[in-house]
Structure formats: structure tokens, C-alpha cells
Design a protein around this motif. Structure first.
Motif, PDB file in Angstrom:
ATOM      1  N   ALA A  72      45.338  -2.559  40.942  1.00  0.00           N
ATOM      2  CA  ALA A  72      46.452  -1.620  40.846  1.00  0.00           C
ATOM      3  C   ALA A  72      46.226  -0.547  39.793  1.00  0.00           C
ATOM      4  CB  ALA A  72      47.741  -2.378  40.546  1.00  0.00           C
ATOM      5  N   SER A  73      45.306  -0.793  38.864  1.00  0.00           N
ATOM      6  CA  SER A  73      45.025   0.205  37.831  1.00  0.00           C
ATOM      7  C   SER A  73      44.260   1.399  38.384  1.00  0.00           C
ATOM      8  CB  SER A  73      44.227  -0.433  36.686  1.00  0.00           C
ATOM      9  OG  SER A  73      45.000  -1.402  36.020  1.00  0.00           O
ATOM     10  N   ARG A  74      43.685   1.267  39.572  1.00  0.00           N
ATOM     11  CA  ARG A  74      42.989   2.367  40.236  1.00  0.00           C
ATOM     12  C   ARG A  74      43.383   2.381  41.711  1.00  0.00           C
ATOM     13  NH1 ARG A  74      42.029   4.456  36.085  1.00  0.00           N
ATOM     14  NH2 ARG A  74      40.083   5.256  35.241  1.00  0.00           N
ATOM     15  N   PRO A  75      44.622   2.770  42.032  1.00  0.00           N
ATOM     16  CA  PRO A  75      45.062   2.782  43.430  1.00  0.00           C
ATOM     17  C   PRO A  75      44.122   3.605  44.310  1.00  0.00           C
ATOM     18  CG  PRO A  75      46.908   3.185  41.953  1.00  0.00           C
ATOM     19  CD  PRO A  75      45.668   3.253  41.112  1.00  0.00           C
ATOM     20  N   GLY A  76      43.754   3.036  45.447  1.00  0.00           N
ATOM     21  CA  GLY A  76      42.894   3.731  46.394  1.00  0.00           C
ATOM     22  C   GLY A  76      41.417   3.558  46.133  1.00  0.00           C
ATOM     23  N   ARG A  77      41.047   3.110  44.948  1.00  0.00           N
ATOM     24  CA  ARG A  77      39.632   2.916  44.610  1.00  0.00           C
ATOM     25  C   ARG A  77      39.142   1.636  45.286  1.00  0.00           C
ATOM     26  NH1 ARG A  77      34.685   0.687  42.771  1.00  0.00           N
ATOM     27  NH2 ARG A  77      33.900   1.784  40.928  1.00  0.00           N
ATOM     28  N   VAL A  78      38.028   1.712  46.019  1.00  0.00           N
ATOM     29  CA  VAL A  78      37.508   0.567  46.758  1.00  0.00           C
ATOM     30  C   VAL A  78      36.491  -0.185  45.902  1.00  0.00           C
ATOM     31  CG1 VAL A  78      36.345  -0.215  48.849  1.00  0.00           C
ATOM     32  CG2 VAL A  78      37.827   1.804  48.920  1.00  0.00           C
ATOM     33  N   TYR A  79      36.660  -1.512  45.818  1.00  0.00           N
ATOM     34  CA  TYR A  79      35.744  -2.364  45.062  1.00  0.00           C
ATOM     35  C   TYR A  79      35.075  -3.360  45.998  1.00  0.00           C
ATOM     36  CZ  TYR A  79      38.063  -0.650  40.849  1.00  0.00           C
ATOM     37  OH  TYR A  79      38.554   0.148  39.851  1.00  0.00           O
ATOM     38  N   SER A  80      33.793  -3.525  45.840  1.00  0.00           N
ATOM     39  CA  SER A  80      33.067  -4.524  46.624  1.00  0.00           C
ATOM     40  C   SER A  80      33.351  -5.910  46.063  1.00  0.00           C
ATOM     41  CB  SER A  80      31.562  -4.254  46.560  1.00  0.00           C
ATOM     42  OG  SER A  80      31.061  -4.496  45.248  1.00  0.00           O
ATOM     43  N   LYS A  81      32.988  -6.941  46.818  1.00  0.00           N
ATOM     44  CA  LYS A  81      33.171  -8.314  46.339  1.00  0.00           C
ATOM     45  C   LYS A  81      32.367  -8.549  45.067  1.00  0.00           C
ATOM     46  CE  LYS A  81      33.988 -10.131  50.986  1.00  0.00           C
ATOM     47  NZ  LYS A  81      33.457 -10.968  52.076  1.00  0.00           N
ATOM     48  N   ASP A  82      31.161  -7.997  45.005  1.00  0.00           N
ATOM     49  CA  ASP A  82      30.339  -8.176  43.810  1.00  0.00           C
ATOM     50  C   ASP A  82      30.984  -7.526  42.594  1.00  0.00           C
ATOM     51  OD1 ASP A  82      28.328  -9.651  45.022  1.00  0.00           O
ATOM     52  OD2 ASP A  82      27.180  -7.882  45.615  1.00  0.00           O
ATOM     53  N   GLU A  83      31.578  -6.345  42.774  1.00  0.00           N
ATOM     54  CA  GLU A  83      32.253  -5.679  41.656  1.00  0.00           C
ATOM     55  C   GLU A  83      33.448  -6.497  41.179  1.00  0.00           C
ATOM     56  OE1 GLU A  83      31.806  -0.927  41.952  1.00  0.00           O
ATOM     57  OE2 GLU A  83      32.781  -1.840  43.690  1.00  0.00           O
ATOM     58  N   LEU A  84      34.208  -7.041  42.119  1.00  0.00           N
ATOM     59  CA  LEU A  84      35.358  -7.852  41.737  1.00  0.00           C
ATOM     60  C   LEU A  84      34.928  -9.132  41.038  1.00  0.00           C
ATOM     61  CD1 LEU A  84      37.655  -7.389  44.868  1.00  0.00           C
ATOM     62  CD2 LEU A  84      37.885  -6.324  42.624  1.00  0.00           C
ATOM     63  N   LEU A  85      33.864  -9.736  41.507  1.00  0.00           N
ATOM     64  CA  LEU A  85      33.347 -10.928  40.833  1.00  0.00           C
ATOM     65  C   LEU A  85      32.965 -10.604  39.392  1.00  0.00           C
ATOM     66  CD1 LEU A  85      31.102 -12.643  43.551  1.00  0.00           C
ATOM     67  CD2 LEU A  85      33.131 -13.611  42.461  1.00  0.00           C
ATOM     68  N   GLY A  86      32.344  -9.456  39.197  1.00  0.00           N
ATOM     69  CA  GLY A  86      31.905  -9.078  37.860  1.00  0.00           C
ATOM     70  C   GLY A  86      33.056  -8.754  36.926  1.00  0.00           C
ATOM     71  N   HIS A  87      34.056  -8.002  37.419  1.00  0.00           N
ATOM     72  CA  HIS A  87      35.133  -7.531  36.559  1.00  0.00           C
ATOM     73  C   HIS A  87      36.274  -8.532  36.388  1.00  0.00           C
ATOM     74  CE1 HIS A  87      33.326  -3.661  36.131  1.00  0.00           C
ATOM     75  NE2 HIS A  87      33.381  -3.406  37.429  1.00  0.00           N
ATOM     76  N   VAL A  88      36.525  -9.336  37.403  1.00  0.00           N
ATOM     77  CA  VAL A  88      37.654 -10.263  37.342  1.00  0.00           C
ATOM     78  C   VAL A  88      37.204 -11.692  37.033  1.00  0.00           C
ATOM     79  CG1 VAL A  88      39.604 -11.247  38.635  1.00  0.00           C
ATOM     80  CG2 VAL A  88      38.995  -8.822  38.909  1.00  0.00           C
ATOM     81  N   TRP A  89      36.109 -12.137  37.674  1.00  0.00           N
ATOM     82  CA  TRP A  89      35.623 -13.501  37.456  1.00  0.00           C
ATOM     83  C   TRP A  89      34.489 -13.568  36.436  1.00  0.00           C
ATOM     84  CZ3 TRP A  89      37.886 -12.120  42.002  1.00  0.00           C
ATOM     85  CH2 TRP A  89      38.795 -13.008  42.578  1.00  0.00           C
ATOM     86  N   ASN A  90      33.991 -12.419  36.008  1.00  0.00           N
ATOM     87  CA  ASN A  90      32.901 -12.363  35.031  1.00  0.00           C
ATOM     88  C   ASN A  90      31.680 -13.170  35.465  1.00  0.00           C
ATOM     89  OD1 ASN A  90      33.972 -10.805  32.602  1.00  0.00           O
ATOM     90  ND2 ASN A  90      35.606 -12.292  32.976  1.00  0.00           N
TER      91      ASN A  90
END
Length: 243
Positions: free
Chosen positions: A180-198
Motif C-alpha cells: 500500500a505504500s506504493r499503490p500500483g507498483r508491481v512487485y515480483s514474488k522474489d521482491e516480496l520475499l526479500g522485503h517482507v520475509w527477508n
């Protein structure tokens, strides 16, 4: 050799009735530099939560006085978002789904490796203390975010939809806040793993998918076809406010 921790002296509650396993887990948590309190019953764990604030709950499922999931259910009903790492011998898909629905943040089936356990603890504590977002230049603060019927209040760890509270696990909340901090910005699964799950381990792609699916279900009004979390096929996921 000095223990290395992401969150030094985290206050951890271990709920485990197996003496040998409890001793092993205690040893490795203390080696990582954490303060650990251990109990063996659901009732004792809930009493402690009335007296102390914990950074992490390491929870066995099969306990002498009940199912460990009951502890998780009660904490979430009380708006307590302490992350929960579940230890259990039950490894069926339905058991894992039950844990996720109860608000469990991570699930390890017995027997498990010490290295995996230590890594899970580090990742959970890192994830709830801060989300690393420097590579995409996202600023996280405690300002409430309003998207029509959806309101996210980071300072209070609260989400409401159509003026009704939405109960999210710590991981679900972190993922929603990040997207929600970047509405419309698309993140790949790898990016989400890195930023959210570290983690950079692609073997956890299913974790991203299941968390996304739970968020979609919780952020959906029966009378509204809008999805706040949308799939961009072949690329990843994005947060999409009302147009």
C-alpha cells in the motif's frame, strides 16, 4: 563464539511440554542472545501474557491442557499481534491451513533442523522490527493511509474496511503496508520475499501466494467486486486502490 542476533535480548515465550525438545530450543534461543521463558501448558502461557510483553511466541501444538492453536486464537481476538512460530508434528496441508487461519506467522514440522529453526527466528524478529525497503526508496512511517473504505493505521497495527476491523497476522499486516505504500507498483514474488520475509530463497514462493490469497479474502466486501491486491500475470502483485 558470540551469539549474533537481529533483535538482541528479544523476550521470547516458549510453550513446549517435551522436556528434551524444550531444552534444545532454549539452548539455541539463548545462544542467539534472547531472554526465554518456558511453560508447558496453554493456561500458563495465557496467564503470562497478562503480565508481560513478548517479542515472539514459539508454540507447540499438542499440549497437555489443549491445542496450542487455542492460544493463538485468543491472542488474535485480543488484538495481540505477537508473531507466532508454531512447532508441531502435524504436517498435513489442512493442519498448516488451520495454523495460518489462526494467525500463525511461521510453521515448522518436527523433526526440524537447528539451522532452519534459528533462521526462522531471525527472519521473524527482523520482519516485525523493520521492513528493509532501501532499494525501492519507500518510506515507512506511522501516518494512517486511507483508500476509500480501507484504512491502514501502522501506529496502532490496525486495518479497517467499511469501518469494521480486519484482523491480520503480523506478516499479513507487513505485506499489506508494504504494497500500500506504493499503490500500483508491481512487485515480483522474489521482491516480496526479500522485503517482507527477508529471504532470497525462491522455495518460499508458495508462502507469498498463500499470504496474498488470505489478504484478498480478508479485504473483500461481499457486495463489492474490487480487489485491493491484484495479480499482474507473469510479473507479480500490486496494491490497487479504488479508481
Amino acid at each position: 563464539m558470540e551469539p549474533q542476533t537481529i533483535n538482541p535480548m528479544a523476550n521470547i515465550l516458549l510453550v513446549e511440554d517435551d522436556e528434551d525438545l524444550a531444552e534444545l530450543v532454549l539452548m539455541h534461543l539463548k545462544f542467539q542472545g534472547h531472554k526465554v521463558t518456558r511453560v508447558a501448558r496453554c493456561g500458563d502461557a495465557l496467564k503470562l501474557y497478562q503480565q508481560q510483553v513478548f517479542d515472539l511466541l514459539v508454540l507447540d501444538r499438542g499440549l497437555p491442557d489443549g491445542d496450542g492453536l487455542d492460544i493463538c486464537h485468543q491472542l488474535r481476538q485480543q488484538k495481540n499481534w505477537t508473531p507466532v512460530l508454531m512447532l508441531t508434528a502435524r504436517d498435513s496441508e489442512m493442519d498448516k491451513v488451520d495454523g495460518l487461519e489462526a494467525g500463525v506467522d511461521a510453521y515448522i514440522t518436527k523433526p526440524f533442523s537447528v539451522l532452519e529453526f534459528q533462521a526462522r527466528v531471525r527472519n521473524i524478529l527482523r520482519r516485525v522490527s523493520q521492513v528493509s525497503v532501501s532499494s525501492v526508496d519507500v518510506e515507512f512511517n506511522n501516518t494512517a493511509m486511507n483508500f476509500g473504505l480501507l484504512k491502514i493505521t501502522p501506529e496502532l497495527h490496525q486495518v479497517s474496511l467499511d469501518d469494521k476491523d480486519v484482523v491480520l497476522t503480523a506478516t499479513e499486516f507487513t505485506l499489506l503496508k508494504f504494497l500500500a505504500s506504493r499503490p500500483g507498483r508491481v512487485y515480483s514474488k522474489d521482491e516480496l520475499l526479500g522485503h517482507v520475509w527477508n529471504t532470497e530463497h525462491s522455495g518460499y514462493h508458495h508462502t507469498v501466494c498463500s499470504t496474498i490469497n488470505r489478504l484478498r479474502t480478508k479485504l473483500k466486501l461481499p457486495s463489492d467486486e474490487h480487489h485491493f491486491i491484484q495479480t499482474v500475470w507473469g510479473v507479480g502483485y500490486k496494491f490497487q486502490p479504488y479508481q
